[in-house]
Enzyme design. Structure first.
Site, PDB file in Angstrom:
ATOM      1  N   ILE A  74       0.875  -1.172   0.000  1.00  0.00           N
ATOM      2  CA  ILE A  74       0.000   0.000   0.000  1.00  0.00           C
ATOM      3  C   ILE A  74       0.914   1.225   0.000  1.00  0.00           C
ATOM      4  CG2 ILE A  74      -2.116  -0.993   0.970  1.00  0.00           C
ATOM      5  CD1 ILE A  74      -1.302  -0.219   3.702  1.00  0.00           C
ATOM      6  N   ASP A  75       0.408   2.327  -0.519  1.00  0.00           N
ATOM      7  CA  ASP A  75       1.239   3.523  -0.659  1.00  0.00           C
ATOM      8  C   ASP A  75       1.710   4.025   0.697  1.00  0.00           C
ATOM      9  OD1 ASP A  75       0.615   3.340  -3.335  1.00  0.00           O
ATOM     10  OD2 ASP A  75      -1.009   4.806  -3.239  1.00  0.00           O
TER      11      ASP A  75
END
Length: 239
Positions: A74-75
């Protein structure tokens, strides 16, 4: 020979206070804080989730030493749940589930604007932006990408939605929501300048479900969004 020495890239274990939601001999489920990079890359050699995980436990090595155990990402400024493989068998099983789209991944997002609809599906291919290499974009020859959304709560200029990922392209939810005219609030890359103040985009991976790689048992985990997300919702509700 005049060849430069190969650069040694090794990932060093680092002591960290990780929020581990579940762990056994095969899998770790971790709640990643906002602001933390998942694995080392040029310019981000340490302080990543992988550095902390390596200090905590041995991880699968099958996909290279820069991303040990990392099945999906995930970012940096997205918070929430990630599954991590502790051995190669677990890695292969979890990766296969992602490919087969059998696991569950649900996100909470605060987005700009109001929705006419209660729910919908965004189906638009994603690839590198032709204009800006740092960004992803909807491109005809991109990889297939599908995001389902449903409205949870409506505010004056913003909406709280739940997104469910069918595919996991880089920046997928952020790009898809921008594409339909509802960029994620606080998104520095894909959103408007005038937006909610926070620590980057208001996007949280709240639910993760998968089959246990060894037992086949269906596991589902859920975590609340970070405090700043909850406080912002309270403000929007006018509480």
């Amino acid at each position: 020979s005049d060849l430069p020495d190969p650069v040694e890239v090794s990932v060093k274990p680092e002591k960290m206070n990780l929020d581990i939601v579940f762990e056994d001999d095969d899998v770790i489920v971790v709640n990643k804080p906002q602001g933390m990079v998942v694995h080392p890359a040029p310019g981000h050699e340490n302080g990543t989730l992988v550095n902390g995980l390596l200090d905590h436990a041995p991880l699968a090595t099958v996909n290279g030493e820069l991303r040990p155990g990392i099945v999906h990402r995930i970012d940096k400024d997205t918070s929430g749940l990630l599954m991590v493989a502790k051995n190669d068998q677990a890695m292969l099983s979890l990766s296969a589930q992602l490919k087969a789209k059998t696991n569950q991944r649900k996100y909470l997002a605060i987005v700009h604007g109001n929705f006419k609809e209660e729910a919908g599906t965004i189906n638009a291919p994603i690839g590198r932006s032709k204009k800006d290499r740092k960004k992803m974009d909807i491109v005809e020859d991109g990889r297939p990408a599908v995001t389902h959304f449903k409205v949870l709560e409506r505010f004056t200029d913003y909406t709280l939605i739940e997104c469910e990922l069918e595919t996991g392209r880089t920046h997928q939810i952020r790009v898809h929501l921008k594409y339909i005219g509802h960029p994620v609030a606080g998104d520095p890359l894909y959103g408007p300048r005038n937006t909610l103040k926070g620590n980057g985009q208001f996007l949280h991976a709240k639910l993760l479900g998968f089959k246990h790689p060894r037992t086949g048992e269906e596991l589902v985990f859920e975590v609340d969004p970070p405090q700043i997300f909850q406080d912002t919702l309270s403000k929007l509700r006018g509480i």
